[in-house]
Design an enzyme around this catalytic site. Structure first.
Site, PDB file in Angstrom:
ATOM      1  N   HIS A  81      -3.407 -63.392  20.967  1.00 35.80           N
ATOM      2  CA  HIS A  81      -2.164 -63.091  21.688  1.00 35.80           C
ATOM      3  C   HIS A  81      -1.061 -62.778  20.672  1.00 35.80           C
ATOM      4  CE1 HIS A  81       1.394 -63.487  24.201  1.00 35.80           C
ATOM      5  NE2 HIS A  81       1.814 -64.487  23.444  1.00 35.80           N
ATOM      6  N   ASP A 110      12.608 -33.079  12.363  1.00 37.92           N
ATOM      7  CA  ASP A 110      11.409 -33.898  12.539  1.00 37.92           C
ATOM      8  C   ASP A 110      11.495 -35.026  11.521  1.00 37.92           C
ATOM      9  OD1 ASP A 110       8.747 -34.898  12.907  1.00 37.92           O
ATOM     10  OD2 ASP A 110       8.147 -32.922  13.614  1.00 37.92           O
ATOM     11  N   HIS A 257       8.720 -64.703   7.173  1.00 31.94           N
ATOM     12  CA  HIS A 257      10.082 -64.764   7.666  1.00 31.94           C
ATOM     13  C   HIS A 257      10.754 -63.396   7.716  1.00 31.94           C
ATOM     14  CE1 HIS A 257      13.077 -66.976   9.653  1.00 31.94           C
ATOM     15  NE2 HIS A 257      13.934 -66.176   9.053  1.00 31.94           N
ATOM     16  N   HIS A 306      11.334 -72.972   5.496  1.00 31.59           N
ATOM     17  CA  HIS A 306      11.731 -73.732   6.690  1.00 31.59           C
ATOM     18  C   HIS A 306      10.634 -73.731   7.746  1.00 31.59           C
ATOM     19  CE1 HIS A 306      13.815 -69.912   8.478  1.00 31.59           C
ATOM     20  NE2 HIS A 306      12.579 -69.998   8.882  1.00 31.59           N
TER      21      HIS A 306
END
Lengths: 529, 201
Positions: A81, A110, A257, A306
């Site tokens: 998932h 383009d 992160h 973190h």
């Protein structure tokens, strides 16, 4: 028509050619609009694939005990998932929007590298076929979470090398897409389109592209090390051979992160286009928006640990990562402030794109707030690996990134198709989605605070009610997305014809071309004053 | 073709249009330059990912973080024994999943003075009827005490080969450096024993 050949983008192939026919058109196209469409359609398919995994997860979690799926398959569902939604739905959707809009917004004919553009898209269907085929392999697909932490990830069965190869392919595709975006923005801007005149969507994508180029190779390195640890007797992460599994977490999150900002910065850009249009005011604090985006991107390289406060780190390290993480709230706050200030005393109307954009500002801020809570080391020890984290990142990714993509599609769809959206259906989709998404994810905050761990197919009895509510929300949200599909198909097929301007308050070069946008636009570059 | 022409009549534009082949070449060169530079960034960042592995070890050694002890024997040097201070040293043994040994410290706890050498042993027995090779990975808690825990002799420095069913005592000679921070009263030395059938190096 000799001026048509001004750009190599159009000179490299026959610029007079219209779209090709049948399958060859889509396989061989180098047109940024075709490739944008391909990216967006691919992303939509992956959104439904990843969504069906999510609904299976929520169905299993409707009540405690094991009902529908066995735990090993549940773990594959959570892993796939995430991989499908991140690399298959959100990122390609933003690349698709970039392909469609960046040339239109900066007045280019383009993308700078049209053939590479074709290649970077067509890698993706193969990468995801490979990834999803692992579900049918002996031992099943990857089941150790999308973060692929060793040693657990190394226990994947035969699927392991296929997963790594699929991730490499996704990375190559993203890197090529990013190089193309940077080359386009640097080299193909229309005369007079200085950097500080660029629309914010272009700015946020430029910064995102630099993030992609900086961190996708690090992910490639990390998964290559996993591969050699498993098959070529190295010991990068094997403590028995002198390595350290914690090092993987550091390398992974050094990628991970910035990756979360890769998924949100283009969203910031989209919202910064839509809110001024429907507030009928110029964006408040344009320059501060640009600097805020750049500082978020720079700070994103300094906060990776973190994600792993509980892994064992010296106090000084935890304090450093805590403070730098909380510092990110400052530029993010600047952005939210600017959006609100743009709406302040604006002549606002709430067409579907604006509804999604306003919901984005409110719900993304909720996700940002729980992010600040998670940044606090002492509190994180309670929240770590619970549903609180799940609630946090889904708030920033679903009513954050995904809502921004839907807002963008509704906003630019009339330009792409030449047909106005059926507003009634758009609003119905919005309201079902916004109710569904909150019923789905808000109770997960409480589950997390009460201690329900993530990625587990079963739970203690006291968590039952909130899980049931969450599952009901999941099915409401999931099935409402069929309305999105319906709206998109209906708008492609017909509807009120749209004029070039489409939205009364819209500004920018893309609104100077007719709707639907011709196959070739800005073959003669416009001059921006 | 229905292309909008926004201010295309500027004199600059006309002049540019005159020499399109030069324009095309310049633009292509500019694109190539951007691609080349960005590809260098990609290569550098890929290498950086791998460079993080040795950097991580260096950082752990320099700062003494992570509880990693030195992989080599410390050189014996005379140190003043600090009789006034007593440190508790605890010994822990863990078997990695699938390592078919019995593995335990013979003494689980010692009272030691900083600066003095001590010797203790771990006991390991091969539970299979096959030749096994294993290696122990040491770790010290609290992490910042690791660099003050010096091992002069340790079975963890090398691979250990066990004949079928063989049982062996394995020595550790260590000293606690007197510079151990004063707030540390207990130091735990933990060994995890790994079976080396899948590990290179």
């Amino acid at each position: 028509m000799s001026t048509l050949a001004t750009y190599p983008a159009t000179a490299a192939h026959d610029s007079h050619a219209g779209p090709g026919y049948g399958l060859r058109r889509w396989l061989l196209t180098t047109n940024h609009k075709d490739i944008g469409t391909l990216y967006l359609l691919f992303s939509l398919i992956m959104f439904f694939v990843g969504g069906s995994f999510a609904l299976l997860i929520r169905a299993e979690l409707f009540q405690p005990g094991l009902q529908l799926v066995d735990p090993h398959f549940f773990n594959q569902l959570t892993t796939l998932h995430a991989l499908v939604m991140i690399f298959g739905a959100v990122m390609p959707a933003f690349v698709g929007l970039a392909n469609w809009q960046i040339p239109l917004m900066i007045g280019a004919a383009d993308m700078a590298l049209p053939r590479m553009n074709n290649w970077s898209f067509w890698i993706l269907p193969f990468a995801f076929t490979l990834l999803l085929s692992t579900l049918f392999m002996p031992g099943g697909g990857p089941a150790g979470g999308w973060t692929l932490y060793p040693p657990l990830a190394l226990q994947t069965g035969q699927a392991f090398p296929y997963v790594i190869l699929a991730i490499h392919m996704m990375g190559i595709s993203s890197i090529m897409g990013a190089i193309n975006v940077i080359a386009t923005i640097f080299n193909l801007r229309a005369p007079g389109m200085t950097l500080m005149k660029m629309p914010l969507f272009v700015w946020t994508w430029l910064i995102t592209a630099f993030l992609l180029i900086a961190v996708m190779p690090v992910l490639a390195g990390a998964v290559t090390m996993l591969l050699t640890d498993k098959f070529f007797l190295t010991s990068f992460f094997n403590a028995g051979g002198g390595g350290d599994p914690v090092m993987f977490q550091h390398i992974f999150w050094f990628f991970g992160h910035p990756e979360v900002y890769i998924m949100i910065l283009p969203a910031f850009g989209i919202i910064s286009q839509i809110i001024p249009t429907f507030a009928r005011k110029p964006l408040f604090g344009y320059a501060s928006m640009v600097y805020a985006t750049a500082s978020i991107a720079l700070l994103s390289f300094l906060v990776w640990a973190h994600h792993m406060f509980t892994v064992g780190m010296p106090l000084r390290g935890e304090l450093f990562f805590m403070y730098v993480t909380m510092l990110i709230a400052v530029p993010t706050g600047v952005k939210v402030f600017n959006w609100v200030a743009t709406m302040w005393r604006g002549a606002m109307t709430f067409e579907t794109p604006m509804l999604f954009a306003v919901a984005f500002v409110i719900l993304f801020t909720i996700g940002g707030l729980s992010g600040v809570m998670l940044a606090m080391v002492p509190a994180d020890y309670q929240y770590h690996d619970t549903y609180f984290v799940v609630a946090h990142f889904h708030y920033v990714l679903v009513p954050g990134a995904v809502f921004s993509i839907m807002a963008a599609v509704y906003y630019w769809l009339p330009k792409w198709t030449g047909h106005q959206l059926n507003e009634r259906m758009g609003r119905l989709h919005f309201w079902l989605s916004v109710v569904g998404v909150n019923v789905l994810f808000f109770p997960q905050h409480f589950l997390g605070l009460a201690g329900m761990p993530r990625r587990i197919p079963d739970y203690a009895l006291q968590f039952t009610e909130f899980n049931m509510i969450s599952t009901v929300g999941a099915f409401l949200f999931g099935f409402s997305q069929l309305l999105f599909l319906y709206n998109v198909i209906q708008t492609i097929r017909g509807g009120q014809p749209a004029d070039a301007q489409v939205w009364e308050g819209a500004h920018g070069l893309e609104w100077t071309v007719p709707s639907p946008a011709p196959y070739h636009t800005f073959t003669t570059p416009p001059v921006v004053d | 073709m229905d292309v909008p022409r926004v201010n295309t009549q500027s004199p600059l534009r006309e002049a540019e249009a005159l020499d399109t082949s030069v324009q095309v070449a310049l633009r292509a060169a500019a694109n190539r330059r951007v691609v080349r530079r960005l590809l260098w960034v990609v290569v550098a960042m890929f290498a950086f990912g791998f460079a993080l592995a040795p950097l991580y070890d260096v950082l752990c050694q320099v700062t003494g973080l992570n509880g990693k002890t030195s992989g080599r024997a410390a050189v014996a040097r005379p140190l003043a024994v600090d009789e006034s201070r007593t440190i508790t040293v605890e010994f822990v043994a863990t078997l990695n999943a699938g390592a078919p040994w019995d593995f335990a410290p013979q003494v689980t706890r010692m009272q030691v003075h900083p600066g003095q050498y001590y010797r203790t042993t771990y006991l390991a027995r091969n539970l299979t009827d096959q030749l096994l090779v294993g290696q122990a990975a040491p770790s010290v808690t609290p992490g910042l005490a690791a660099r003050h825990f010096q091992k002069l002799e340790c079975f963890c420095f090398s691979r250990q080969e066990f004949k079928p069913g063989e049982e062996r005592t394995m020595p550790v000679v260590f000293l606690i450096d007197p510079e151990l921070p004063p707030e540390v009263h207990t130091v735990t030395l933990s060994y995890t024993f790994f079976k080396l059938d899948h590990i290179g190096g």
